[in-house]
Design a protein around this motif. Structure first.
Motif, mmCIF file in Angstrom:
data_model
loop_
_atom_site.group_PDB
_atom_site.id
_atom_site.type_symbol
_atom_site.label_atom_id
_atom_site.label_comp_id
_atom_site.label_asym_id
_atom_site.label_seq_id
_atom_site.Cartn_x
_atom_site.Cartn_y
_atom_site.Cartn_z
ATOM 1 N N PRO A 124 0.831 -1.212 0.000
ATOM 2 C CA PRO A 124 0.000 0.000 0.000
ATOM 3 C C PRO A 124 0.865 1.261 0.000
ATOM 4 O O PRO A 124 1.931 1.295 0.645
ATOM 5 N N ILE A 125 0.431 2.275 -0.701
ATOM 6 C CA ILE A 125 1.208 3.515 -0.803
ATOM 7 C C ILE A 125 1.403 4.152 0.572
ATOM 8 O O ILE A 125 2.448 4.732 0.852
ATOM 9 N N ALA A 126 0.410 4.018 1.448
ATOM 10 C CA ALA A 126 0.521 4.604 2.786
ATOM 11 C C ALA A 126 1.666 3.990 3.598
ATOM 12 O O ALA A 126 2.104 4.572 4.591
ATOM 13 N N GLU A 127 2.159 2.823 3.163
ATOM 14 C CA GLU A 127 3.263 2.162 3.875
ATOM 15 C C GLU A 127 4.614 2.378 3.195
ATOM 16 O O GLU A 127 5.631 1.867 3.663
ATOM 17 N N MET A 128 4.635 3.134 2.104
ATOM 18 C CA MET A 128 5.890 3.416 1.394
ATOM 19 C C MET A 128 6.564 4.636 2.034
ATOM 20 O O MET A 128 6.466 5.763 1.556
ATOM 21 N N LYS A 129 7.257 4.393 3.141
ATOM 22 C CA LYS A 129 7.782 5.487 3.954
ATOM 23 C C LYS A 129 8.785 6.358 3.204
ATOM 24 O O LYS A 129 8.785 7.587 3.333
ATOM 25 N N ASP A 130 9.650 5.722 2.425
ATOM 26 C CA ASP A 130 10.654 6.506 1.692
ATOM 27 C C ASP A 130 9.999 7.397 0.641
ATOM 28 O O ASP A 130 10.402 8.544 0.453
ATOM 29 N N LEU A 131 8.997 6.864 -0.029
ATOM 30 C CA LEU A 131 8.277 7.651 -1.034
ATOM 31 C C LEU A 131 7.566 8.838 -0.390
ATOM 32 O O LEU A 131 7.632 9.968 -0.892
ATOM 33 N N ILE A 132 6.909 8.598 0.732
ATOM 34 C CA ILE A 132 6.184 9.665 1.423
ATOM 35 C C ILE A 132 7.155 10.754 1.870
ATOM 36 O O ILE A 132 6.882 11.954 1.729
ATOM 37 N N PHE A 133 8.320 10.323 2.380
ATOM 38 C CA PHE A 133 9.322 11.302 2.805
ATOM 39 C C PHE A 133 9.856 12.094 1.620
ATOM 40 O O PHE A 133 10.014 13.315 1.685
ATOM 41 N N GLU A 134 10.104 11.394 0.520
ATOM 42 C CA GLU A 134 10.624 12.060 -0.686
ATOM 43 C C GLU A 134 9.651 13.114 -1.207
ATOM 44 O O GLU A 134 10.062 14.218 -1.589
ATOM 45 N N ARG A 135 8.356 12.793 -1.193
ATOM 46 C CA ARG A 135 7.370 13.700 -1.789
ATOM 47 C C ARG A 135 6.887 14.782 -0.837
ATOM 48 O O ARG A 135 6.509 15.879 -1.280
ATOM 49 N N THR A 136 6.816 14.497 0.455
ATOM 50 C CA THR A 136 6.288 15.491 1.407
ATOM 51 C C THR A 136 7.378 16.148 2.248
ATOM 52 O O THR A 136 7.128 17.155 2.913
ATOM 53 N N GLU A 137 8.578 15.556 2.247
ATOM 54 C CA GLU A 137 9.711 16.020 3.048
ATOM 55 C C GLU A 137 9.432 15.924 4.541
ATOM 56 O O GLU A 137 9.913 16.734 5.342
ATOM 57 N N ALA A 138 8.626 14.911 4.909
ATOM 58 C CA ALA A 138 8.361 14.632 6.326
ATOM 59 C C ALA A 138 8.228 13.129 6.509
ATOM 60 O O ALA A 138 7.789 12.417 5.604
ATOM 61 N N ARG A 139 8.628 12.645 7.653
ATOM 62 C CA ARG A 139 8.581 11.213 7.923
ATOM 63 C C ARG A 139 7.155 10.768 8.255
ATOM 64 O O ARG A 139 6.463 11.428 9.025
ATOM 65 N N PRO A 140 6.712 9.632 7.683
ATOM 66 C CA PRO A 140 5.395 9.097 8.027
ATOM 67 C C PRO A 140 5.285 8.822 9.516
ATOM 68 O O PRO A 140 6.258 8.453 10.174
ATOM 69 N N GLY A 141 4.085 9.001 10.044
ATOM 70 C CA GLY A 141 3.853 8.782 11.465
ATOM 71 C C GLY A 141 3.999 10.045 12.287
ATOM 72 O O GLY A 141 3.654 10.069 13.463
ATOM 73 N N THR A 142 4.500 11.122 11.659
ATOM 74 C CA THR A 142 4.641 12.378 12.386
ATOM 75 C C THR A 142 3.406 13.239 12.181
ATOM 76 O O THR A 142 2.747 13.182 11.145
ATOM 77 N N ILE A 143 3.098 14.024 13.168
ATOM 78 C CA ILE A 143 1.974 14.958 13.096
ATOM 79 C C ILE A 143 2.501 16.332 13.486
ATOM 80 O O ILE A 143 3.234 16.480 14.458
ATOM 81 N N GLY A 144 2.109 17.330 12.724
ATOM 82 C CA GLY A 144 2.626 18.670 12.990
ATOM 83 C C GLY A 144 3.939 18.882 12.259
ATOM 84 O O GLY A 144 4.388 18.049 11.477
ATOM 85 N N GLY A 145 4.571 20.008 12.509
ATOM 86 C CA GLY A 145 5.813 20.331 11.812
ATOM 87 C C GLY A 145 5.511 20.827 10.409
ATOM 88 O O GLY A 145 4.381 21.142 10.052
ATOM 89 N N PHE A 146 6.551 20.881 9.586
ATOM 90 C CA PHE A 146 6.400 21.399 8.226
ATOM 91 C C PHE A 146 6.528 20.281 7.208
ATOM 92 O O PHE A 146 7.421 19.442 7.303
ATOM 93 N N PHE A 147 5.648 20.258 6.233
ATOM 94 C CA PHE A 147 5.777 19.354 5.096
ATOM 95 C C PHE A 147 4.947 19.891 3.942
ATOM 96 O O PHE A 147 4.089 20.762 4.124
ATOM 97 N N LYS A 148 5.224 19.371 2.755
ATOM 98 C CA LYS A 148 4.542 19.848 1.557
ATOM 99 C C LYS A 148 3.079 19.400 1.546
ATOM 100 O O LYS A 148 2.782 18.231 1.709
ATOM 101 N N LEU A 149 2.199 20.357 1.295
ATOM 102 C CA LEU A 149 0.780 20.045 1.210
ATOM 103 C C LEU A 149 0.356 19.734 -0.230
ATOM 104 O O LEU A 149 -0.766 19.298 -0.463
#
Length: 251
Positions: free
Chosen positions: A56-81
């Motif tokens: 599932p795409i929601a479990e592709m942590k490296d992809l999510i980090f690459e595209r949003t510039e934030a680590r999955p599982g984090t809430i708050g902080g700065f990332f691309k919307l």
């Protein structure tokens, strides 16, 4: 044509979605199938080999980090919307004939609608496939419409709600329509499933009087046997195939 399929768990929503996708494919359409229900496996129902190995795409942590510039599982902080997602349907989809299928997965932390990198990427992806893709798009949703926002809902041509003869299924259909109306999604049609006869059909019509019915699929042991044997519903010897083909013509 952009279609979203919803309904209470257990009513046969994913079975119907797979029949719809394969029917569209057999009629010559290019279909982008989106499995947006974390509790279902649309790929297996469509007939894609090794469906259980699709990540599932929601479990592709490296992809999510690459595209949003934030680590999955984090809430708050700065990332691309507004992460880049336009390449994902072609690079991450499993293929079957003219069908491309993407499995979104669920966001395990933060609750529904959380502002987190995973949900941001998934919402951006759904928005892209609904607004910008030229294939037929079929989304197998959860019992609600979690992945749809106000902007994408207006581009959905039909919300298809699968119901079975039963009070809880009817209540869920009413709830889905209420949620849909809040984001401007008013084009709704109902599919009656697991119909044992005219009594079941009349029960649904009488309890969902102001809904538009697209059709009724009979209770069929052939579909149950197909599921037990790992056969795609569309490849089963079932009258449901022809019935859904007729629904495609109506759509």
């Amino acid at each position: 044509m952009k279609l979203a399929v919803s309904g209470k768990g257990g009513v046969g929503k994913t079975t119907f979605s797979s029949l719809l996708i394969r029917a569209l494919n057999s009629s010559g359409k290019h279909v982008l199938a989106i499995d947006a229900d974390p509790d279902a496996n649309l790929a297996a129902a469509v007939g894609i080999k090794n469906a259980d190995q699709i990540i599932p795409i929601a479990e592709m942590k490296d992809l999510i980090f690459e595209r949003t510039e934030a680590r999955p599982g984090t809430i708050g902080g700065f990332f691309k919307l507004n992460p880049k997602v336009d390449d994902l349907p072609d690079t991450l989809s499993a293929k079957f004939e003219n069908i491309k299928l993407m499995r979104l997965g669920g966001v395990k932390k933060g609750g529904a609608g959380c502002i987190c990198p995973e949900s941001t990427l998934l919402r951006a992806l759904v928005m892209h496939v609904v607004l910008a893709r030229n294939e037929v798009v079929v989304m197998d949703m959860e019992a609600g419409i979690e992945h749809l926002g106000r902007g994408t809902a207006k581009a959905v041509d039909k919300l298809l709600v699968v119901v079975e003869p039963g009070r809880r299924s009817i209540d869920t259909a009413e709830h889905i329509r209420s949620l849909a109306s809040q984001i401007g999604l008013t084009q709704i049609a109902v599919i009656g499933n697991k119909i044992r006869g005219k009594k079941d059909e009349d029960f649904l019509k009488n309890n969902l009087k102001d809904f538009n019915f697209l059709g009724f699929i009979p209770y069929d042991n052939a579909l149950i046997e197909a599921d037990l044997n790992g056969i795609a519903p569309f490849d089963a010897n079932s009258s449901a195939v022809e019935i859904v083909m007729e629904m495609v013509k109506k759509l």
